[in-house]
Scaffold this active site. Structure first.
Site, PDB file in Angstrom:
ATOM      1  N   GLU A   1      -3.768  24.612 -18.314  1.00 17.28           N
ATOM      2  CA  GLU A   1      -2.797  25.213 -17.389  1.00 17.28           C
ATOM      3  C   GLU A   1      -1.745  26.059 -18.083  1.00 17.28           C
ATOM      4  O   GLU A   1      -1.453  27.158 -17.644  1.00 17.28           O
ATOM      5  CB  GLU A   1      -2.034  24.087 -16.679  1.00 17.28           C
TER       6      GLU A   1
ATOM      7  N   ARG B   1       7.576  28.451  -6.956  1.00 14.95           N
ATOM      8  CA  ARG B   1       6.599  28.485  -5.859  1.00 14.95           C
ATOM      9  C   ARG B   1       5.723  29.739  -5.881  1.00 14.95           C
ATOM     10  O   ARG B   1       4.741  29.837  -5.156  1.00 14.95           O
ATOM     11  CB  ARG B   1       7.325  28.420  -4.509  1.00 14.95           C
TER      12      ARG B   1
ATOM     13  N   LYS C   1       3.579  26.132  -7.681  1.00 16.40           N
ATOM     14  CA  LYS C   1       3.909  24.709  -7.688  1.00 16.40           C
ATOM     15  C   LYS C   1       3.332  23.995  -6.484  1.00 16.40           C
ATOM     16  O   LYS C   1       2.797  22.907  -6.600  1.00 16.40           O
ATOM     17  CB  LYS C   1       5.429  24.546  -7.714  1.00 16.40           C
TER      18      LYS C   1
ATOM     19  N   TRP D   1       3.577  34.573  -4.032  1.00 14.90           N
ATOM     20  CA  TRP D   1       2.323  34.214  -4.709  1.00 14.90           C
ATOM     21  C   TRP D   1       1.242  34.813  -3.828  1.00 14.90           C
ATOM     22  O   TRP D   1       0.984  34.313  -2.727  1.00 14.90           O
ATOM     23  CB  TRP D   1       2.199  32.693  -4.804  1.00 14.90           C
TER      24      TRP D   1
ATOM     25  N   ASN E   1       5.973  32.509   4.392  1.00 14.30           N
ATOM     26  CA  ASN E   1       5.200  31.675   3.453  1.00 14.30           C
ATOM     27  C   ASN E   1       4.072  31.049   4.251  1.00 14.30           C
ATOM     28  O   ASN E   1       4.321  30.362   5.246  1.00 14.30           O
ATOM     29  CB  ASN E   1       6.108  30.589   2.858  1.00 14.30           C
ATOM     30  N   GLY E   2       2.827  31.302   3.831  1.00 13.63           N
ATOM     31  CA  GLY E   2       1.685  30.745   4.562  1.00 13.63           C
ATOM     32  C   GLY E   2       0.602  31.797   4.701  1.00 13.63           C
ATOM     33  O   GLY E   2       0.618  32.813   4.004  1.00 13.63           O
TER      34      GLY E   2
ATOM     35  N   GLU F   1      -6.067  14.514 -17.488  1.00 12.85           N
ATOM     36  CA  GLU F   1      -4.747  15.098 -17.256  1.00 12.85           C
ATOM     37  C   GLU F   1      -4.262  15.858 -18.498  1.00 12.85           C
ATOM     38  O   GLU F   1      -3.687  16.942 -18.385  1.00 12.85           O
ATOM     39  CB  GLU F   1      -3.790  13.969 -16.840  1.00 12.85           C
TER      40      GLU F   1
ATOM     41  N   LYS G   1      -3.390  19.820 -18.562  1.00 14.59           N
ATOM     42  CA  LYS G   1      -2.105  20.370 -19.015  1.00 14.59           C
ATOM     43  C   LYS G   1      -2.325  21.488 -20.015  1.00 14.59           C
ATOM     44  O   LYS G   1      -1.708  22.531 -19.937  1.00 14.59           O
ATOM     45  CB  LYS G   1      -1.251  19.290 -19.689  1.00 14.59           C
TER      46      LYS G   1
ATOM     47  N   HIS H   1     -23.747  12.426 -23.881  1.00 16.09           N
ATOM     48  CA  HIS H   1     -24.651  12.920 -22.842  1.00 16.09           C
ATOM     49  C   HIS H   1     -24.507  14.428 -22.637  1.00 16.09           C
ATOM     50  O   HIS H   1     -24.870  14.941 -21.585  1.00 16.09           O
ATOM     51  CB  HIS H   1     -24.401  12.167 -21.529  1.00 16.09           C
TER      52      HIS H   1
ATOM     53  N   CYS I   1       4.759  30.866  -2.371  1.00 17.06           N
ATOM     54  CA  CYS I   1       5.852  31.702  -1.887  1.00 17.06           C
ATOM     55  C   CYS I   1       7.107  30.866  -1.605  1.00 17.06           C
ATOM     56  O   CYS I   1       7.029  29.746  -1.123  1.00 17.06           O
ATOM     57  CB  CYS I   1       5.503  32.458  -0.608  1.00 17.06           C
TER      58      CYS I   1
END
Ligand code: M6R
Length: 608
Positions: A494, A27, A603, A75, A101-102, A487, A491, A510, A2
């Site tokens: 995502e 955000r 984010k 969000w 926000n929270g 990473e 990416k 394995h 948010c």
């Protein structure tokens, strides 16, 4: 999670709020809303499901006048992303509007109490509960809004950054924070409030970062009046904002992500500036200087982080153990905080975070402190919660990263890791001087080699075209290339929603080898280092099963080049991250995905 933005002053608030929301959209972007108080003391609240542009379209024919307003991009945490659950929320009487926000963890019990006292609720959010709690306190205790917010927050468990606007008070906003960030910009006869500095850049350079559990009365014609929620007066600490407008705009690129990929050579220089001295072959990390002894003699250096930052920690652990011979552990902050880890005052915990606001990492810091460890930070956002919660730290200086998928922030974190390992090796005497000098010289050349890699990565787009419709992809690498493989896979999943996994190359046999067939592309990071021959064997194993091979290779490579279906060359060094980013980027663009704002992500993850 948010973004919040608010304005009070002489200008029309709406355009400032909308621009601020757009800058904060990284955000959260599932719904947005705005509340404005017009000159007739009418409170106009407009909300829309979707992005800020949807809100703009919705409000286009409405009264958006007023010199005071609050706005929010969401969000979702409580309740689905729809118009009713979007912020701002308005109290039962219609007098108070609030953005948040929270997460208010005990909102259900508060809601039940308020329902008994006659309050009804339109949404399923914790935020509407907080709004009515403030109103209830105001009515029952006969106090002003500033005091009502302070008292109400004493009943709340959880995290919040809130701004509250009240009908009949066109010259005042009340704001507060705990665990979620908030910055106040002080202009000439005007104030800007936001989740981070991006909506404030270009408007004023004077800012105050509110501390945890502080409430502030922001009134035109008066100084900021700050108190703790325990009713202790506090002085505002005014700082200068160093960010500029260029750093938060796309600069001709189609997406922030691409802009940020291309910024890597510059930010590596920025990260090293004033720290790496290639003339003297030294590294100085001023921010942690007074804790160097603790690092050197630590039983363990324990990295805590999430996501991409965790991958950077893994690179750091390989480097520090290898070069400085100090034992290192790498922990997911979310596991660390709950698994009762053995941490003693002889350990040094290092929290790594781009945003500096990640809830799990903050909780891990808290736990490490309780156990008596020195806690250091490696952070990008100056003044962020993590940078303030740690004893000392190193800023990565990557500049604002707007794309939700982390790119240049990882590169800058890895740059810090290399410098930290070299500094510790110097102090420990664990490397020969000439060996360390060679490393430092090479580090100094990385920005140009990165630039070369970016300049020669045009054909990555062709590879992306070839594989854009696959359902799975494997990324393999060894030693410090293993975290890079993780990473690269992160990416791809995502931003393009293709399932991808990263493994240490030797682990393939394995289990993952069972997946290999003609439809499975495997990205090998096969640059020239000590395990090169072993990686070549792994490539052969994939080839024998008709898997498709994309290999990141050094310029002089012969073997991997012959075996791979496609190669991406990099100079003789380790700057191999960019091609993986470019591959994920192009595939995502070709699949029509929203590169900068992938679905379901935000984010900065300020909730558990
Ligand atoms: O701000 P932080 O570095 O603490 O964030 C940690 C993760 O949430 C973050 O790296 C996330 O994995 C990114 N979206 C990866 O691109």
């Amino acid at each position: 999670m948010c973004g919040i933005v608010a304005y009070i002053g002489q200008q029309e608030a709406y355009p400032i709020l909308i621009e601020g929301l757009k800058r904060l959209e990284y955000r959260g972007y599932d719904s947005a809303g705005v509340a404005l108080l017009n000159e007739n003391n009418e409170l106009n609240v407009y909300k829309a499901k979707g992005k800020v542009s949807d809100l703009e379209a919705f409000a286009s024919s409405k009264d958006v006048s007023g010199h005071i307003g609050i706005a929010h991009t969401r969000w979702a945490t409580h309740g689905e992303p729809n118009q009713v659950n979007a912020h701002p929320h308005v109290s039962q009487s219609g007098n108070i509007a609030l953005i948040h926000n929270g997460i208010i963890e005990n909102y259900l019990s508060i809601r039940k109490e308020l329902e008994k006292r006659g309050f009804t609720f339109k949404s399923s959010t914790d935020t509407e509960v907080l709004t009515n709690l403030i109103e209830d306190v105001q009515q029952s205790e006969h106090v002003d809004l500033f005091e009502a917010v302070r008292i109400a927050l004493n009943h709340v468990v959880g995290a919040y950054a809130i701004v509250v606007l009240e009908k009949g008070h066109p010259d005042q906003l009340i704001a507060a924070r705990k665990g979620s960030p908030m910055v106040i910009g002080i202009g000439d006869g005007e104030y800007f409030i936001a989740s981070d500095a991006t909506p404030i850049v270009g408007r004023t350079q004077k800012v105050v970062y509110l501390e945890d559990e502080q409430v502030v009365k922001i009134k035109l014609g008066e100084e900021l009046h700050i108190k703790t929620i325990q009713d202790v007066e506090a002085m505002p600490y005014v700082q200068e904002l160093k960010m500029n407008l260029d750093s938060i705009e796309k600069a001709g690129f189609d997406h922030f992500m691409m802009k940020e990929i291309y910024e890597q050579p510059t930010i590596v220089r920025d990260t090293m500036r004033g720290r790496l001295n290639p003339e003297a072959n030294t590294v100085r990390l001023g921010g942690i200087q007074q804790y160097e002894k603790q690092l050197l003699y630590a039983d363990n250096i324990v990295f805590v982080a999430c996501g991409t930052s965790w991958h950077a920690c893994l690179v750091g652990s390989y480097l520090i153990e290898n070069l400085a011979k100090i034992p290192v552990k790498v922990e997911y902050a979310s596991e660390f905080r709950y698994r009762n880890p053995v941490i003693t005052p002889h350990d040094v915990v290092i929290a790594v975070s781009q945003s500096g606001e990640t809830a799990d990492t903050l909780a891990a810091i808290q736990l490490a402190k309780e156990k008596g460890a020195v806690v250091l930070g490696i952070c990008n956002v100056i003044g962020s919660s993590i940078s303030r919660a740690t004893d000392a730290g190193i800023y990565t200086h990557a500049g604002p990263e707007i794309g939700v998928a982390s790119t240049k922030a990882f590169t800058s974190q890895v740059t810090v890791m290399v410098m930290l390992a070299l500094r510790l090796a110097e102090l420990k005497g664990s490397m020969k001087d000439e060996e360390r000098a060679a490393f430092i010289q090479e580090l100094d050349r990385i920005p140009e080699k990165m630039q070369w890699t970016l300049d020669h990565s045009g054909h990555v787009k062709d590879i992306a075209e070839k594989y854009k419709d696959v359902r799975n992809m494997l990324y393999l690498g060894r030693l410090q290339n293993y975290p890079v493989a993780l990473e690269g896979a992160l990416k791809l999943k995502e931003i393009s929603y293709i399932h991808a996994e990263g493994y240490p190359a030797a682990e393939m046999k394995h289990g993952p080898i069972a997946l290999i067939d003609k439809d499975m592309p495997v990205v090998f990071i096969a640059t020239n280092h000590s395990t090169y021959e072993k990686v070549i064997s792994n490539i052969q194993e994939v080839k024998a099963r008709n898997g498709k091979i994309i290999a990141i290779i050094s310029q002089k490579d012969v073997l991997a080049r012959k075996m791979a279906d496609y190669v991406i060359e990099i100079p003789e060094t380790e700057c191999l991250y960019s091609p993986l980013l470019a591959l994920a980027y192009h595939i995502a663009v070709m699949r029509g995905c929203n590169v900068d704002q992938p679905r379901n992500l935000a984010k900065s993850v300020t909730v558990e």
